[in-house]
Design an enzyme around this catalytic site. Structure first.
Site, PDB file in Angstrom:
ATOM      1  N   SER A 235       0.861  -1.186   0.000  1.00 42.95           N
ATOM      2  CA  SER A 235       0.000   0.000   0.000  1.00 42.95           C
ATOM      3  C   SER A 235       0.891   1.227   0.000  1.00 42.95           C
ATOM      4  CB  SER A 235      -0.885   0.001   1.246  1.00 42.95           C
ATOM      5  OG  SER A 235      -1.390   1.301   1.444  1.00 42.95           O
TER       6      SER A 235
ATOM      7  N   ASP B  13      -4.829   3.688  -1.801  1.00 49.69           N
ATOM      8  CA  ASP B  13      -5.919   4.060  -0.890  1.00 49.69           C
ATOM      9  C   ASP B  13      -6.441   5.444  -1.224  1.00 49.69           C
ATOM     10  OD1 ASP B  13      -6.058   1.807   1.014  1.00 49.69           O
ATOM     11  OD2 ASP B  13      -3.966   2.321   1.349  1.00 49.69           O
TER      12      ASP B  13
ATOM     13  N   MET C 261      -9.032   8.254  -0.193  1.00 48.81           N
ATOM     14  CA  MET C 261      -9.864   8.663   0.954  1.00 48.81           C
ATOM     15  C   MET C 261     -10.356  10.085   0.740  1.00 48.81           C
ATOM     16  SD  MET C 261      -7.543   7.290   4.115  1.00 48.81           S
ATOM     17  CE  MET C 261      -6.618   5.756   4.018  1.00 48.81           C
TER      18      MET C 261
ATOM     19  N   ASP D  86      -6.587  -6.177   4.691  1.00 45.04           N
ATOM     20  CA  ASP D  86      -5.917  -4.878   4.684  1.00 45.04           C
ATOM     21  C   ASP D  86      -5.898  -4.268   6.083  1.00 45.04           C
ATOM     22  OD1 ASP D  86      -4.973  -2.364   4.003  1.00 45.04           O
ATOM     23  OD2 ASP D  86      -6.751  -1.767   2.861  1.00 45.04           O
TER      24      ASP D  86
ATOM     25  N   MET E  75     -12.245   4.575  -0.316  1.00 55.95           N
ATOM     26  CA  MET E  75     -12.843   4.868   0.988  1.00 55.95           C
ATOM     27  C   MET E  75     -13.510   6.226   0.869  1.00 55.95           C
ATOM     28  SD  MET E  75      -9.691   3.416   3.204  1.00 55.95           S
ATOM     29  CE  MET E  75      -8.676   3.445   1.726  1.00 55.95           C
TER      30      MET E  75
ATOM     31  N   HIS F 161      -1.445  -1.413  -4.133  1.00 61.13           N
ATOM     32  CA  HIS F 161      -2.692  -1.011  -3.482  1.00 61.13           C
ATOM     33  C   HIS F 161      -2.691   0.508  -3.280  1.00 61.13           C
ATOM     34  CE1 HIS F 161      -6.136  -1.921  -0.777  1.00 61.13           C
ATOM     35  NE2 HIS F 161      -5.666  -0.949  -0.007  1.00 61.13           N
TER      36      HIS F 161
ATOM     37  N   MET G 141     -11.397  -5.484   5.991  1.00 57.54           N
ATOM     38  CA  MET G 141     -10.564  -4.519   6.717  1.00 57.54           C
ATOM     39  C   MET G 141     -10.223  -5.089   8.085  1.00 57.54           C
ATOM     40  SD  MET G 141      -9.893  -2.046   4.763  1.00 57.54           S
ATOM     41  CE  MET G 141      -8.910  -1.215   6.017  1.00 57.54           C
TER      42      MET G 141
ATOM     43  N   HIS H  68      -8.526   1.118  -3.661  1.00 58.89           N
ATOM     44  CA  HIS H  68      -9.424   0.910  -2.521  1.00 58.89           C
ATOM     45  C   HIS H  68     -10.123   2.243  -2.256  1.00 58.89           C
ATOM     46  CE1 HIS H  68      -9.580  -0.017   2.138  1.00 58.89           C
ATOM     47  NE2 HIS H  68     -10.778   0.059   1.599  1.00 58.89           N
TER      48      HIS H  68
HETATM   49  C1  DX5 Z   1      -6.056   1.882   5.799  1.00 57.91           C
HETATM   50  C2  DX5 Z   1      -5.705   1.488   4.395  1.00 57.91           C
HETATM   51  C3  DX5 Z   1      -4.589   0.529   4.286  1.00 57.91           C
HETATM   52  C4  DX5 Z   1      -3.284   0.980   4.878  1.00 57.91           C
HETATM   53  C5  DX5 Z   1      -2.638  -0.235   5.458  1.00 57.91           C
HETATM   54  O1  DX5 Z   1      -7.251   2.554   5.804  1.00 57.91           O
HETATM   55  O2  DX5 Z   1      -6.824   0.946   3.730  1.00 57.91           O
HETATM   56  O3  DX5 Z   1      -4.411   0.079   2.952  1.00 57.91           O
HETATM   57  O4  DX5 Z   1      -2.412   1.576   3.970  1.00 57.91           O
HETATM   58  O5  DX5 Z   1      -1.512   0.156   6.133  1.00 57.91           O
HETATM   59  P1  DX5 Z   1      -0.812  -0.757   7.228  1.00 57.91           P
HETATM   60  O6  DX5 Z   1      -0.308  -1.978   6.516  1.00 57.91           O
HETATM   61  O7  DX5 Z   1       0.285   0.124   7.748  1.00 57.91           O
HETATM   62  O8  DX5 Z   1      -1.832  -1.066   8.266  1.00 57.91           O
HETATM   63 ZN    ZN Z   2      -6.468  -0.041   1.753  1.00 59.70          ZN
END
Ligand code: DX5
Ligand code: ZN
Length: 220
Positions: free
Chosen positions: A7, A34, A36, A174, A67, A32, A136, A65
């Site tokens: 990620s 993220d 947000m 994740d 969010m 990956h 998650m 992903h």
């Molecule tokens: C959190 C994200 C993850 C995050 C995971 O909301 O969806 O993808 O980057 O990071 P680690 O591996 O540090 O928990």
């Molecule tokens: Zn994620």
């Protein structure tokens, strides 16, 4: 086959291209990303222009992903920007069937993501329309949080639920995964393992990624 998906949330954004090349050379299977929006989750990260730039900088498939609230408004644009896999949250979309169908029609693998406190029963219908389920194992929003241990049982129950319904959907997990718990996570039935801080927070991300892969192989 178990895939490790670094990620980029925990990468050094000032040299993102270089960090992506590092994990690509070290054997990452996909990347990956993220996204947000500061509404579905408290944090704001990156959007379409960054996904577009990443797709030019790597051969790796991009796993976005989302969010964000109202993901239906953006799914096709993320596929156009270069995402091969896109997940939306079941908590964020009352019309998930329509959105997941649109994602597949746009040519991407469609994923449904589920928060730690959301019951698997919320996925019962949606799993018919997905290529993967993203469990998650932390509350989404930030990297570097602690793994919620009940997620292991959730993955096992989800695997059973998918098998019973004849679904070929893969399970992605994740949040909070590192070299110490990755074997258990793989053993529970997760096939795509996301890891951010355990890779990009390490002194050498390539070494950290190889350690994660080796620990996974030990279990299987
Ligand atoms: C959190 C994200 C993850 C995050 C995971 O909301 O969806 O993808 O980057 O990071 P680690 O591996 O540090 O928990
Ligand atoms: Zn994620």
């Amino acid at each position: 086959m178990i895939e490790i998906a670094p990620s980029i949330l925990s990468a050094d954004f000032s040299r993102l291209g270089e960090q992506i090349k590092t994990v690509e050379r070290a054997g990452a299977s996909l990347l990956h990303v993220d996204v947000m929006d500061g509404r579905f989750v408290p944090n704001i990260t990156v959007g379409l222009p960054v996904v577009k730039a990443i797709s030019r900088a790597t051969q790796l498939p991009i796993d976005v992903h989302l969010m964000i609230v109202e993901p239906a408004r953006y799914v096709e644009s993320f596929v156009e920007a270069g995402a091969q896999m896109v997940s939306i949250h079941i908590e964020a979309d009352p019309h998930a069937h329509r959105t997941l169908t649109a994602l597949r029609a746009a040519g991407a693998q469609a994923g449904i993501a589920i928060n730690p406190a959301t019951s698997l029963s919320a996925l019962e219908e949606a799993i018919r329309f997905v290529d993967f389920v993203l469990v998650m194992s932390v509350n989404p929003g930030f990297g570097g949080q602690e793994f919620i241990s009940s997620s292991l049982d959730k993955v096992r129950r989800l695997r059973k639920m998918l098998d019973e319904r004849g679904s070929k959907a893969r399970i992605e997990i994740d949040g909070g995964i590192d070299q110490d718990n990755v074997a258990e996570v793989a053993g529970a039935g997760a096939e795509i393992i996301v890891s951010g801080s355990a890779i990009f927070g390490a002194p050498d991300p390539a070494v950290a990624l190889r350690e994660l892969r080796e620990a996974t192989v030990l279990w299987v």
